[in-house]
Structure formats: structure tokens, C-alpha cells
Design an enzyme around this catalytic site. Structure first.
Site, PDB file in Angstrom:
ATOM      1  N   GLY A  10       0.603  -0.532   0.215  1.00  0.00           N
ATOM      2  CA  GLY A  10       0.493  -0.099   0.074  1.00  0.00           C
ATOM      3  C   GLY A  10       1.029   1.072  -0.226  1.00  0.00           C
ATOM      4  O   GLY A  10       2.285   1.199  -0.465  1.00  0.00           O
ATOM      5  N   ILE A  12       0.880   3.595   2.598  1.00  0.00           N
ATOM      6  CA  ILE A  12       2.649   4.182   3.735  1.00  0.00           C
ATOM      7  C   ILE A  12       3.232   2.464   3.762  1.00  0.00           C
ATOM      8  O   ILE A  12       3.886   3.027   3.994  1.00  0.00           O
ATOM      9  CB  ILE A  12       1.106   4.215   5.210  1.00  0.00           C
ATOM     10  CG1 ILE A  12       1.059   5.538   4.794  1.00  0.00           C
ATOM     11  CG2 ILE A  12       2.125   4.444   6.065  1.00  0.00           C
ATOM     12  CD1 ILE A  12      -0.173   5.382   6.019  1.00  0.00           C
ATOM     13  N   ASP A  31      -0.483  -8.361   1.590  1.00  0.00           N
ATOM     14  CA  ASP A  31      -1.481  -7.129   0.727  1.00  0.00           C
ATOM     15  C   ASP A  31      -2.373  -7.933   0.035  1.00  0.00           C
ATOM     16  O   ASP A  31      -1.583  -9.050  -1.238  1.00  0.00           O
ATOM     17  CB  ASP A  31      -0.036  -6.400  -0.350  1.00  0.00           C
ATOM     18  CG  ASP A  31      -1.057  -5.168  -0.195  1.00  0.00           C
ATOM     19  OD1 ASP A  31      -0.727  -4.030   0.178  1.00  0.00           O
ATOM     20  OD2 ASP A  31      -2.281  -5.090  -1.199  1.00  0.00           O
ATOM     21  N   GLY A  36      -3.609  -1.331  -2.917  1.00  0.00           N
ATOM     22  CA  GLY A  36      -1.984  -1.911  -2.906  1.00  0.00           C
ATOM     23  C   GLY A  36      -1.757  -1.962  -3.975  1.00  0.00           C
ATOM     24  O   GLY A  36      -2.485  -3.102  -4.824  1.00  0.00           O
ATOM     25  N   LEU A  76      -0.770  -2.554   8.986  1.00  0.00           N
ATOM     26  CA  LEU A  76      -1.661  -1.352   7.955  1.00  0.00           C
ATOM     27  C   LEU A  76      -2.790  -1.413   7.730  1.00  0.00           C
ATOM     28  O   LEU A  76      -2.992  -1.066   6.092  1.00  0.00           O
ATOM     29  CB  LEU A  76      -0.173  -0.456   7.209  1.00  0.00           C
ATOM     30  CG  LEU A  76       0.495   0.130   7.871  1.00  0.00           C
ATOM     31  CD1 LEU A  76       1.524  -0.713   9.519  1.00  0.00           C
ATOM     32  CD2 LEU A  76       1.276   0.977   6.823  1.00  0.00           C
ATOM     33  N   THR A  95     -12.813  -6.093   6.772  1.00  0.00           N
ATOM     34  CA  THR A  95     -11.297  -5.810   6.839  1.00  0.00           C
ATOM     35  C   THR A  95     -10.708  -5.146   7.345  1.00  0.00           C
ATOM     36  O   THR A  95      -9.978  -5.572   8.415  1.00  0.00           O
ATOM     37  CB  THR A  95     -10.663  -4.943   5.608  1.00  0.00           C
ATOM     38  OG1 THR A  95     -11.912  -5.316   4.095  1.00  0.00           O
ATOM     39  CG2 THR A  95      -9.286  -5.016   5.357  1.00  0.00           C
ATOM     40  N   ALA A 117      -2.147   0.908  13.175  1.00  0.00           N
ATOM     41  CA  ALA A 117      -2.231   1.818  12.644  1.00  0.00           C
ATOM     42  C   ALA A 117      -3.588   1.887  12.269  1.00  0.00           C
ATOM     43  O   ALA A 117      -4.251   1.509  11.751  1.00  0.00           O
ATOM     44  CB  ALA A 117      -2.346   2.063  10.843  1.00  0.00           C
ATOM     45  N   TYR A 149     -15.761   3.577   9.092  1.00  0.00           N
ATOM     46  CA  TYR A 149     -14.459   4.009   9.154  1.00  0.00           C
ATOM     47  C   TYR A 149     -13.680   4.038  10.208  1.00  0.00           C
ATOM     48  O   TYR A 149     -13.545   3.794  11.055  1.00  0.00           O
ATOM     49  CB  TYR A 149     -13.754   4.258   8.021  1.00  0.00           C
ATOM     50  CG  TYR A 149     -12.224   4.739   8.071  1.00  0.00           C
ATOM     51  CD1 TYR A 149     -12.192   3.891   7.463  1.00  0.00           C
ATOM     52  CD2 TYR A 149     -11.606   6.000   8.372  1.00  0.00           C
ATOM     53  CE1 TYR A 149     -10.634   3.584   7.855  1.00  0.00           C
ATOM     54  CE2 TYR A 149     -10.408   5.689   8.406  1.00  0.00           C
ATOM     55  CZ  TYR A 149      -9.300   4.457   7.945  1.00  0.00           C
ATOM     56  OH  TYR A 149      -8.375   4.536   7.548  1.00  0.00           O
ATOM     57  N   LYS A 153     -11.856   1.170  13.157  1.00  0.00           N
ATOM     58  CA  LYS A 153     -10.679   1.876  13.626  1.00  0.00           C
ATOM     59  C   LYS A 153     -10.794   1.985  14.790  1.00  0.00           C
ATOM     60  O   LYS A 153      -9.816   1.546  15.935  1.00  0.00           O
ATOM     61  CB  LYS A 153     -10.252   2.818  12.674  1.00  0.00           C
ATOM     62  CG  LYS A 153      -9.377   2.875  12.058  1.00  0.00           C
ATOM     63  CD  LYS A 153      -8.295   1.771  11.914  1.00  0.00           C
ATOM     64  CE  LYS A 153      -7.883   1.589  10.058  1.00  0.00           C
ATOM     65  NZ  LYS A 153      -6.837   0.676  10.511  1.00  0.00           N
TER      66      LYS A 153
END
Ligand code: UDP
Length: 323
Positions: A10, A12, A31, A36, A76, A95, A117, A149, A153
Site C-alpha cells: 500500500g 504507507i 497484501d 495496494g 497497516l 476488513t 495503524a 470507518y 478503527k
């Protein structure tokens, strides 16, 4: 060290992989190439110390094998980018929640440190500026897809704290609007990517709303530095850190700066939010991190100023964006 980077292809993740390989680590990158891209890591594919696994973090057998083998995990992999999340909130929740549960579970089994992350989206639309890590979160209703989102997180962070309470070394980093080379033209970091692409193509630069909403744009090298430090500094375990630059910029200023630095003749146009995100979208008006904790505990100091970072980003975009 042997290090696993989930989301290693990806935006980052691939920069993190670059730094880890540069300093001599052996790196496993997993990944599924959903957002990505192989082009992000393709310069390492023949390296002895680099192992790329085109697979998902939902593959528990693979995670188990990797977690048993490595010394440290940078997690990440996630579905990121407000536009993607608004388009498919279900995928984002699955995900980000199920995937993180699997990664932390595997790390816990073999007692391996994890850097998780997370995102400045955690703070939602809180109006208390700057955002401190221990501040309340302020979110809109669940019917507004954007907040899924932030919520996903937050669940990840709760998982991290829950495992930390059981003794697992975990540090969490909340990224603030990272930008730089390899920004997806269509994906994460969409405002910098969008405006640069528009400026280079001579299209109008689209500023949403009145353009007075602000962000603290953080150059990728600084984002990666904060992430690396969270993996290295023992005192950071069990804590969450804002990783971002402190300079607050309005989106209109950003557009003006990009127009000037690209030498573009494009005009800047104001576009209603609903034209881009659909009805009922809620934006974050100001987003500014306090980085007191990251400075004090990790020794994190962001270095790259916006104009310098944009200049480097624009140079990369000129080479790589499809015309
Ligand atoms: N934005 C904009 N023009 C664009 C893309 C985004 O004005 O072409 C705005 C967006 O509405 C938001 C800000 O720029 O106010 C940052 O958006 P981005 O999606 O980059 O990240 P966010 O900080 O919202 O997660």
C-alpha cells in the site's frame, strides 16, 4: 530483525518496507492488492531479504505461520479512504475489524509486538482543537456511512488495548492526512492526489464546500518515521499516538499552493459535497493533532514542510500519473 508488514504494497506500507529493507531487516509483506499495487514494491521483488505474499489478512493459517516466524508486526492492511468507505461500508467494517482481530490474535499466540495503524478519523467531527489522544470522540449517526470507518478503527484500538491489558506489547499510531509519492490517483489521500492530478491535466481543481475546512498534511517520510519509532520505543507500548504534522492548512490554500507549484493554468472551482460523496455526507471541519505525546515518548518530530513535500509529490506524479 524479521518484520511482517500487513498492507505492505500500500501507499504507507510500501514506504515502510523501503525503510526497513534499507536498514537491513528481513521483511515479509502481505497484501491482497485491493488498494495496494505491485508497482509500489516491485523494485524489491528480487531482493533476498524481501518476501511478498499476495494474500489476505483473513487467511489465518498464513498469519499463524508468519507470526510464529517474525519478531515484530506492523499492521497497516485496511480499507482506507473516505470515498471507498462511503462506497462500500460493509467491506470497510469487515476488513478493518475481522482482519485486525486475526492479526492481533496471531501475534498474541506467539507473543510478538504489534504496531497498529489507526486514523485521525477516530476523532470524528470533534470541535476541540487540537486533538489529544485521550480526547472524547464525536461522531455522527450510524446512518451516515462515513462514520463506519472511524468506528471500525475504534474497535481495532479497543482490541489493541484489550490485548495490551493481557500483556501483549502493542502501540497504536493515528495517521493524520499523509501524502507523498505513490498516492493513489483515486484512493487514499484523495485531496492531494485529486488536486495534483487535476492541476497536471489542466482540469479544474475541485474544492469541496467553501474550502475553509482544514487538515494537517503530513509528508510520507514523517508518517513512516513515527510508525518506525512506535515499533522501536519500548515506552510506547500500551499507548496510542497521533502521528501528524502540526501546520493547519485549508483545502483552498492547498489548492492554491498546488496550482502555483505545478504552474497550472487550471481554475479552482467550488463543488458541493453531495456532488462528490452523495447526499447526507458530513465532513470534519478542522483536524489538527497534538503531537505532544509522540514527541515526548517516541521522540517524533515531523520535518517536511508542506511546500517541500508537495514539490516532491508533484515531481513523482508528473512521472507516474496516467494522462
Ligand atoms: N476534498 C476536496 N477536493 C477533492 C477531494 C477532497 O476539496 O477533490 C476535501 C474533502 O471534502 C475533505 C478534505 O478535502 O474536506 C480532505 O479529504 P480527503 O478525502 O483527502 O481526506 P479526509 O481528511 O477527509 O479523510
Amino acid at each position: 530483525m524479521k518484520i511482517l508488514v500487513t498492507g505492505g504494497a500500500g501507499y504507507i506500507g510500501s514506504h515502510l518496507v523501503d525503510r526497513l529493507l534499507e536498514r537491513g531487516d528481513e521483511v515479509y509483506a502481505i497484501d491482497n492488492l485491493s488498494t495496494g499495487r505491485i508497482s509500489n514494491i516491485h523494485h524489491h521483488l528480487d531482493a533476498d531479504r524481501f518476501h511478498f505474499l499476495n494474500d489476505t489478512i483473513l487467511n489465518e493459517a498464513l498469519l499463524d505461520r508468519l507470526a510464529s516466524d517474525v519478531d515484530l508486526v506492523y499492521h497497516l492492511a485496511a480499507l482506507v479512504g473516505v470515498k471507498y468507505v462511503v462506497a462500500d461500508p460493509l467491506a470497510a467494517i469487515k476488513t478493518n475489524v475481522t482482519g485486525t482481530e486475526a492479526v492481533l490474535g496471531a501475534a498474541f499466540k506467539y507473543w510478538k509486538k504489534v504496531v497498529l495503524a489507526s486514523s485521525s478519523e477516530i476523532y470524528g467531527k470533534s470541535a476541540k482543537i487540537p486533538f489529544y489522544e485521550e480526547d472524547d470522540r464525536v461522531l455522527g449517526p450510524t446512518s451516515v456511512g462515513r462514520w463506519s470507518y472511524s468506528t471500525s478503527k475504534a474497535i481495532d484500538e479497543h482490541f489493541a488495548f484489550a490485548y495490551a491489558a493481557k500483556g501483549l506489547p502493542v502501540a497504536t499510531v493515528r495517521f493524520f492526512n499523509s501524502y507523498g509519492p505513490r498516492l493513489d490517483e483515486k484512493g487514499y489521500g484523495s485531496v492531494v492526489a485529486n488536486l495534483v492530478r487535476q492541476a497536471l491535466k489542466g482540469e479544474p481543481l475541485t474544492v469541496h464546500g467553501d474550502g475553509r475546512q482544514t487538515r494537517c498534511f503530513t509528508y510520507i517520510d514523517d508518517t513512516v518515521e513515527g510508525t518506525l519509532l512506535a515499533g522501536e520505543v519500548k515506552a510506547g507500548e500500551g499507548l496510542v499516538f497521533n502521528i501528524g504534522a502540526e501546520a493547519e492548512t485549508t483545502i483552498l490554500e492547498l489548492a492554491t499552493t498546488i496550482k502555483r507549484l505545478t504552474g497550472s493554468r487550471s481554475e479552482i472551482v467550488f463543488v458541493p459535497y453531495r456532488d462528490y460523496y452523495g447526499e447526507g455526507f458530513e465532513d470534519t471541519r478542522r483536524r489538527v493533532p497534538s503531537i505532544d505525546r509522540a514527541k515526548a515518548v517516541l521522540g517524533f518530530v515531523p520535518k517536511v514542510k508542506l511546500e517541500e513535500g508537495l514539490t516532491r509529490t508533484i515531481a513523482w506524479c508528473r512521472e507516474h500519473y496516467t494522462r
